[in-house]
Write a protein that holds these residues in place. Structure first.
Motif, PDB file in Angstrom:
ATOM      1  N   LEU A 139       1.819  -2.127   5.472  1.00  0.00           N
ATOM      2  CA  LEU A 139       2.202  -3.366   5.645  1.00  0.00           C
ATOM      3  C   LEU A 139       2.607  -3.502   7.015  1.00  0.00           C
ATOM      4  CD1 LEU A 139       3.650  -4.696   2.470  1.00  0.00           C
ATOM      5  CD2 LEU A 139       1.272  -5.233   3.227  1.00  0.00           C
ATOM      6  N   GLN A 180      -1.206  -1.459   0.418  1.00  0.00           N
ATOM      7  CA  GLN A 180      -0.241  -2.282   0.028  1.00  0.00           C
ATOM      8  C   GLN A 180       1.272  -1.807  -0.016  1.00  0.00           C
ATOM      9  OE1 GLN A 180      -0.824  -5.138  -1.528  1.00  0.00           O
ATOM     10  NE2 GLN A 180      -3.024  -4.945  -1.159  1.00  0.00           N
ATOM     11  N   CYS A 181       1.543  -0.333   0.408  1.00  0.00           N
ATOM     12  CA  CYS A 181       2.822   0.143   0.751  1.00  0.00           C
ATOM     13  C   CYS A 181       3.524  -0.546   1.803  1.00  0.00           C
ATOM     14  CB  CYS A 181       2.587   1.499   0.557  1.00  0.00           C
ATOM     15  SG  CYS A 181       1.767   2.518   2.033  1.00  0.00           S
ATOM     16  N   CYS A 225      -3.740   2.686   0.926  1.00  0.00           N
ATOM     17  CA  CYS A 225      -3.614   1.807  -0.062  1.00  0.00           C
ATOM     18  C   CYS A 225      -3.595   0.210   0.263  1.00  0.00           C
ATOM     19  CB  CYS A 225      -2.628   2.077  -1.075  1.00  0.00           C
ATOM     20  SG  CYS A 225      -1.052   1.623  -0.427  1.00  0.00           S
TER      21      CYS A 225
END
Length: 311
Positions: free
Chosen positions: A66, A61-62, A59
């Protein structure tokens, strides 16, 4: 990140195994440099660690994504060339690195998911480090994935190769490679692909680096030396100062073309006085010299011996 079309089959096969809960504990990603093995590995690892993957892709974003992007994910270990006590980078992966890796993998995952160890280049392990890796391969910890990357998998012991799931990247079809190069904005993709021996990744990189001009320079140097017009040591210095391994690739390629044209047309543009069998020997010697440049021998002496035999 642009996904290479020749990755698709391997990607789908891995994702199918992932959905069935049947992923292997060790992967060997191998094949010529330039086909995107490392891009494929990064995509796969990101998806494996991601908390909300979509069809195997991360994704982005998790927390895991990151941390991985920052290079600080606690469940990822990267093994590559280390540094000696005198500050010089090693030319091989040594046994202490593999022992440290085995100790690390014996502990539980900090995030409760996969632990991933990446060894790149795996074909740089010496005999002792390869033997030390065997125990980890034979007795893997749960939810542990070992990923080995190798441009020259034949340098790995058979005992290592037989204990990994091999994913081998091959040169794509000419039309597919050309279409991809065009999508990447490569000028004169046909010439770039020919220079790279059909390898689209190398063709793209070399085109951006001005390697096609270097290729023409190598051919001019060989023609001059064959005609007694060049100074061997001056050519050695220029080659050694500017991408010597790539120049040797182009030299071997030029001599292969010379041999092929001589067989069909009676002569080639290099005007070499070597007979056909000697051209074949020189081609092999150029490839051996390119390989030897990675070792401890002096590059200038290696090139001098090769070019003196050409002249």
């Amino acid at each position: 990140m642009s996904v290479a079309p020749w990755h698709e089959e391997h990607w789908m096969r891995l994702q199918s195994r992932r959905e069935r809960g049947a992923l292997p504990h060790a992967l060997l990603l191998c094949g010529p440099e330039g086909l995107g093995k490392r891009d494929f590995m990064q995509r796969f690892v990101r998806g494996l660690l991601c908390e909300r993957p979509q069809q195997g892709d991360a994704c982005g974003q998790c927390r895991s994504c990151l941390l991985y992007a920052a290079g600080t994910h606690p469940d990822v270990v990267n093994i590559t060339f280390g540094v000696r006590k005198d500050g010089v980078q090693r030319g091989e992966i040594v046994v202490d690195q593999i022992r440290d890796l085995s100790s690390r993998l014996s502990m539980a995952s900090q995030f409760g998911g996969w632990q991933i160890a990446i060894i790149d280049p795996a074909d740089a392990m010496n005999a002792a480090s390869a033997n030390a890796l065997l125990k980890t391969l034979e007795e893997p910890s749960p939810n542990t994935m070992l990923i080995l990357l190798a441009d020259a998998p034949w340098r790995l012991p058979q005992t290592i190769r037989s204990r990994t799931q091999r994913i081998e990247f091959h040169l794509p079809a000419h039309e597919q490679a050309l279409a991809w190069l065009q999508s990447e904005g490569v000028k004169d993709p046909g010439a770039a692909l020919e220079a790279a021996g059909g390898n689209p990744g190398l063709a793209r990189n070399w085109s951006r680096e001005g390697a096609l001009a270097r290729r023409q320079e190598v051919r001019k140097d060989l023609a001059a030396l064959a005609g007694g017009r060049g100074e061997t040591m001056e050519v050695v210095r220029r080659w050694l100062d500017d991408e010597p391994a790539q120049r040797l690739w182009f030299a071997a390629q030029a001599v292969a073309d010379e041999s092929r044209l001589r067989a069909s047309a009676g002569s080639g543009p290099l005007s070499s006085n070597l007979h056909t069998e000697a051209l074949g020997d020189w081609y092999l010697a150029a490839n051996r010299t390119r390989d030897a440049l990675r070792g401890p021998l002096r590059g200038d002496l290696l090139l001098l011996e090769l070019l003196a035999s050409w002249r």
